[in-house]
Write a protein that holds these residues in place. Structure first.
Motif, PDB file in Angstrom:
ATOM      1  N   HIS A   2      70.019 103.937 -16.716  1.00  0.00           N
ATOM      2  CA  HIS A   2      70.168 104.896 -15.620  1.00  0.00           C
ATOM      3  C   HIS A   2      70.773 106.198 -16.145  1.00  0.00           C
ATOM      4  O   HIS A   2      70.349 107.301 -15.744  1.00  0.00           O
ATOM      5  CB  HIS A   2      71.050 104.311 -14.517  1.00  0.00           C
ATOM      6  N   GLN A   3      71.742 106.096 -17.057  1.00  0.00           N
ATOM      7  CA  GLN A   3      72.352 107.294 -17.627  1.00  0.00           C
ATOM      8  C   GLN A   3      71.356 108.061 -18.494  1.00  0.00           C
ATOM      9  O   GLN A   3      71.331 109.293 -18.515  1.00  0.00           O
ATOM     10  CB  GLN A   3      73.575 106.928 -18.462  1.00  0.00           C
ATOM     11  N   ARG A   4      70.496 107.326 -19.218  1.00  0.00           N
ATOM     12  CA  ARG A   4      69.469 107.984 -20.040  1.00  0.00           C
ATOM     13  C   ARG A   4      68.509 108.774 -19.127  1.00  0.00           C
ATOM     14  O   ARG A   4      68.134 109.899 -19.431  1.00  0.00           O
ATOM     15  CB  ARG A   4      68.654 106.957 -20.844  1.00  0.00           C
ATOM     16  N   LEU A   5      68.123 108.169 -18.027  1.00  0.00           N
ATOM     17  CA  LEU A   5      67.235 108.842 -17.075  1.00  0.00           C
ATOM     18  C   LEU A   5      67.897 110.093 -16.507  1.00  0.00           C
ATOM     19  O   LEU A   5      67.264 111.150 -16.375  1.00  0.00           O
ATOM     20  CB  LEU A   5      66.872 107.877 -15.941  1.00  0.00           C
ATOM     21  N   THR A   6      69.179 109.982 -16.189  1.00  0.00           N
ATOM     22  CA  THR A   6      69.907 111.118 -15.620  1.00  0.00           C
ATOM     23  C   THR A   6      70.004 112.254 -16.626  1.00  0.00           C
ATOM     24  O   THR A   6      69.738 113.422 -16.298  1.00  0.00           O
ATOM     25  CB  THR A   6      71.317 110.671 -15.188  1.00  0.00           C
ATOM     26  N   ASN A   7      70.391 111.926 -17.867  1.00  0.00           N
ATOM     27  CA  ASN A   7      70.544 112.969 -18.886  1.00  0.00           C
ATOM     28  C   ASN A   7      69.230 113.686 -19.172  1.00  0.00           C
ATOM     29  O   ASN A   7      69.212 114.900 -19.405  1.00  0.00           O
ATOM     30  CB  ASN A   7      71.076 112.365 -20.187  1.00  0.00           C
ATOM     31  N   THR A  43      64.246 107.799 -26.474  1.00  0.00           N
ATOM     32  CA  THR A  43      65.698 107.697 -26.570  1.00  0.00           C
ATOM     33  C   THR A  43      66.096 106.251 -26.837  1.00  0.00           C
ATOM     34  O   THR A  43      65.239 105.364 -26.916  1.00  0.00           O
ATOM     35  CB  THR A  43      66.391 108.267 -25.319  1.00  0.00           C
ATOM     36  N   LYS A  44      67.405 106.038 -27.003  1.00  0.00           N
ATOM     37  CA  LYS A  44      67.884 104.713 -27.407  1.00  0.00           C
ATOM     38  C   LYS A  44      69.135 104.332 -26.626  1.00  0.00           C
ATOM     39  O   LYS A  44      69.987 105.184 -26.351  1.00  0.00           O
ATOM     40  CB  LYS A  44      68.221 104.677 -28.907  1.00  0.00           C
ATOM     41  N   THR A  45      69.218 103.050 -26.324  1.00  0.00           N
ATOM     42  CA  THR A  45      70.409 102.479 -25.709  1.00  0.00           C
ATOM     43  C   THR A  45      71.150 101.678 -26.764  1.00  0.00           C
ATOM     44  O   THR A  45      70.563 100.787 -27.388  1.00  0.00           O
ATOM     45  CB  THR A  45      70.021 101.564 -24.531  1.00  0.00           C
ATOM     46  N   PRO A  46      72.438 101.960 -26.988  1.00  0.00           N
ATOM     47  CA  PRO A  46      73.205 101.183 -27.959  1.00  0.00           C
ATOM     48  C   PRO A  46      73.706  99.896 -27.319  1.00  0.00           C
ATOM     49  O   PRO A  46      73.747  99.781 -26.080  1.00  0.00           O
ATOM     50  CB  PRO A  46      74.375 102.112 -28.281  1.00  0.00           C
ATOM     51  N   PRO A  47      74.109  98.939 -28.122  1.00  0.00           N
ATOM     52  CA  PRO A  47      74.741  97.757 -27.540  1.00  0.00           C
ATOM     53  C   PRO A  47      76.129  98.107 -27.010  1.00  0.00           C
ATOM     54  O   PRO A  47      76.712  99.129 -27.400  1.00  0.00           O
ATOM     55  CB  PRO A  47      74.824  96.788 -28.721  1.00  0.00           C
ATOM     56  N   ALA A  48      76.664  97.281 -26.153  1.00  0.00           N
ATOM     57  CA  ALA A  48      78.043  97.444 -25.706  1.00  0.00           C
ATOM     58  C   ALA A  48      78.973  97.344 -26.921  1.00  0.00           C
ATOM     59  O   ALA A  48      78.589  96.802 -27.965  1.00  0.00           O
ATOM     60  CB  ALA A  48      78.374  96.374 -24.678  1.00  0.00           C
ATOM     61  N   PRO A  49      80.195  97.878 -26.826  1.00  0.00           N
ATOM     62  CA  PRO A  49      81.088  97.932 -27.993  1.00  0.00           C
ATOM     63  C   PRO A  49      81.228  96.602 -28.720  1.00  0.00           C
ATOM     64  O   PRO A  49      81.314  95.533 -28.107  1.00  0.00           O
ATOM     65  CB  PRO A  49      82.415  98.378 -27.370  1.00  0.00           C
ATOM     66  N   GLY A  50      81.235  96.713 -30.055  1.00  0.00           N
ATOM     67  CA  GLY A  50      81.322  95.541 -30.920  1.00  0.00           C
ATOM     68  C   GLY A  50      80.842  95.916 -32.302  1.00  0.00           C
ATOM     69  O   GLY A  50      80.629  97.098 -32.596  1.00  0.00           O
ATOM     70  N   ALA A 102      69.082 109.784 -28.711  1.00  0.00           N
ATOM     71  CA  ALA A 102      69.803 108.542 -28.421  1.00  0.00           C
ATOM     72  C   ALA A 102      71.031 108.843 -27.582  1.00  0.00           C
ATOM     73  O   ALA A 102      71.546 109.970 -27.581  1.00  0.00           O
ATOM     74  CB  ALA A 102      70.231 107.849 -29.716  1.00  0.00           C
ATOM     75  N   ALA A 103      71.524 107.804 -26.918  1.00  0.00           N
ATOM     76  CA  ALA A 103      72.755 107.945 -26.141  1.00  0.00           C
ATOM     77  C   ALA A 103      73.905 108.407 -27.022  1.00  0.00           C
ATOM     78  O   ALA A 103      74.744 109.211 -26.613  1.00  0.00           O
ATOM     79  CB  ALA A 103      73.101 106.616 -25.486  1.00  0.00           C
ATOM     80  N   GLY A 104      73.949 107.883 -28.244  1.00  0.00           N
ATOM     81  CA  GLY A 104      75.072 108.149 -29.131  1.00  0.00           C
ATOM     82  C   GLY A 104      75.049 109.491 -29.825  1.00  0.00           C
ATOM     83  O   GLY A 104      75.988 109.820 -30.556  1.00  0.00           O
ATOM     84  N   TYR A 105      74.012 110.289 -29.624  1.00  0.00           N
ATOM     85  CA  TYR A 105      73.946 111.597 -30.277  1.00  0.00           C
ATOM     86  C   TYR A 105      74.708 112.612 -29.436  1.00  0.00           C
ATOM     87  O   TYR A 105      74.148 113.324 -28.595  1.00  0.00           O
ATOM     88  CB  TYR A 105      72.490 112.032 -30.463  1.00  0.00           C
ATOM     89  N   GLY A 106      76.034 112.623 -29.676  1.00  0.00           N
ATOM     90  CA  GLY A 106      76.882 113.531 -28.906  1.00  0.00           C
ATOM     91  C   GLY A 106      77.171 113.019 -27.510  1.00  0.00           C
ATOM     92  O   GLY A 106      77.352 113.816 -26.584  1.00  0.00           O
ATOM     93  N   ASP A 107      77.203 111.693 -27.343  1.00  0.00           N
ATOM     94  CA  ASP A 107      77.457 111.090 -26.030  1.00  0.00           C
ATOM     95  C   ASP A 107      76.534 111.668 -24.971  1.00  0.00           C
ATOM     96  O   ASP A 107      76.956 112.061 -23.879  1.00  0.00           O
ATOM     97  CB  ASP A 107      78.920 111.289 -25.626  1.00  0.00           C
ATOM     98  N   GLY A 108      75.250 111.743 -25.311  1.00  0.00           N
ATOM     99  CA  GLY A 108      74.239 112.237 -24.373  1.00  0.00           C
ATOM    100  C   GLY A 108      73.973 113.724 -24.465  1.00  0.00           C
ATOM    101  O   GLY A 108      73.059 114.231 -23.793  1.00  0.00           O
ATOM    102  N   ARG A 114      70.810  98.083 -17.509  1.00  0.00           N
ATOM    103  CA  ARG A 114      70.390  98.869 -16.346  1.00  0.00           C
ATOM    104  C   ARG A 114      71.299 100.082 -16.137  1.00  0.00           C
ATOM    105  O   ARG A 114      70.827 101.180 -15.834  1.00  0.00           O
ATOM    106  CB  ARG A 114      70.351  97.995 -15.094  1.00  0.00           C
ATOM    107  N   ASP A 115      72.580  99.892 -16.316  1.00  0.00           N
ATOM    108  CA  ASP A 115      73.503 101.001 -16.142  1.00  0.00           C
ATOM    109  C   ASP A 115      73.289 102.066 -17.218  1.00  0.00           C
ATOM    110  O   ASP A 115      73.256 103.272 -16.930  1.00  0.00           O
ATOM    111  CB  ASP A 115      74.945 100.487 -16.193  1.00  0.00           C
ATOM    112  N   ASN A 116      73.119 101.623 -18.459  1.00  0.00           N
ATOM    113  CA  ASN A 116      72.949 102.575 -19.551  1.00  0.00           C
ATOM    114  C   ASN A 116      71.627 103.325 -19.426  1.00  0.00           C
ATOM    115  O   ASN A 116      71.575 104.544 -19.645  1.00  0.00           O
ATOM    116  CB  ASN A 116      73.022 101.852 -20.892  1.00  0.00           C
TER     117      ASN A 116
END
Length: 329
Positions: free
Chosen positions: A111-116, A80-87, A53-59, A107-109
């Motif tokens: 894209h980061q998953r694909l990059t990582n 992998t997983k995309t978290p919701p925006a802060p809240g 997931a994105a949240g596991y060590g910030d990628g 889409r932005d998040n």
């Protein structure tokens, strides 16, 4: 290692998957060399499904997985997983999807998953949490469907919110998800009421998480065990939770002795086999951060299934304890 289909249209995946939260951080000290060795050992032993997931060590978890995968010839599915925006976590009934999972944010998040992960296409992208409030206007899932048509995503999934796992039932029936990820273990057996039957009805893949209740069902903690403050489990087992949990784990140990399997099966084996006993379950992801843990968790697949009589006996450990992810009650 036995395999199972990940839903009607999904690939064959190892029935024991690699849970990659701890290798990203948040579970106490962990070095990358140990993590990489654990990942390679898991693949050597037939594991072809890794959950991160994105949240596991910030990628960080994703980047380690990518580093290992590029050196292997085997086909390995990475979810992998995309978290919701802060809240609020999980989203409250008052949260708007426009604020938490907008198209631009997704889409932005992603894209980061694909990059990582060093890929052009994600095997499985899961929204890391959800709220029933969005079921009648599930626009975030429609965005994911569009991204699948664009070739960025393979399968689409949702990881259930702990407080309302049944919120995904409507999503399955509406054909909006290919896969769900649920909490299902000896203490949390509620999914058998409706979630698992509906998954079978709709051909939805089922990933089980927390099958070992963050390690407690492996029977390795004493009632007075205390975790370091930088370990997620220090909050999960806050207050008297560890003592109450260990008391119940001892009763599971008694059942293993009664059925004469305590010499062949560890408590971790019993817990994993319990989750795997449901045919709707595609894979059970066990958290692994060392070679020893990989060896323990993957051996379970080779053991014979638990008897029907024992499975009936294990139902008594269902525990209405509420949700432990916030507060101490």
């Amino acid at each position: 290692m036995h395999t199972r289909p990940l839903g009607t249209d999904g690939p064959q995946v190892s029935e024991i998957g690699f849970g990659a939260w701890a290798i990203g951080g948040g579970w106490g000290d962990q070095d990358d060399t140990t993590s990489i060795r654990a990942l390679n050992t898991a693949i050597d032993r037939g594991v072809n499904f890794i959950d991160t997931a994105a949240g596991y060590g910030d990628g960080h978890s994703e980047r380690l997985i990518a580093e290992v995968i590029k050196t292997r010839k085997e086909s390995v599915m990475v979810a992998t997983k995309t978290p919701p925006a802060p809240g609020p976590w999980p989203p409250s009934p008052y949260c708007r999807w426009q604020d938490r999972y907008s198209a631009a944010y997704l889409r932005d998040n992603i894209h980061q998953r694909l990059t990582n992960l060093g890929t052009d296409r994600l095997d499985l992208l899961q929204l890391h949490t959800w709220t029933r409030a969005w079921n009648d206007d599930p626009q975030p899932l429609l965005v994911l469907r569009q991204m699948r048509e664009e070739g960025k995503i393979g399968l689409i999934g949702v990881s259930t919110p702990e407080q309302d796992q049944s919120s995904v039932i409507q999503l399955m029936r509406d054909g909006l998800v290919d896969v769900i990820q649920i909490i299902y273990n000896l203490f949390q057996q509620e999914p058998v009421a409706q979630i698992l039957p509906v998954a079978a009805e709709t051909g939805t893949g089922v990933i089980v998480r927390v099958a070992l209740d963050e390690g407690a069902l492996a029977g390795k903690y004493a009632a007075d065990h205390v975790f370091p403050e930088d370990d997620f489990r220090s909050r999960y087992f806050a207050g008297d939770r560890m003592r109450r949990t260990v008391d119940r784990v001892d009763k599971i140990r008694e059942d293993a002795k009664t059925f004469g399997i305590d010499q062949e099966y560890s408590l971790a084996d019993v817990a994993l086999k319990f989750a795997l006993a449901r045919p709707e379950v595609s894979t059970v992801i066990a958290g692994m951060r060392s070679v020893a843990q990989v060896e323990q968790n993957t051996r379970t697949s080779r053991l014979r299934d638990l008897s029907e009589d024992m499975l009936l006996q294990l139902r008594r450990h269902h525990w209405h304890r509420g949700v432990w992810y916030s507060g101490k009650d």
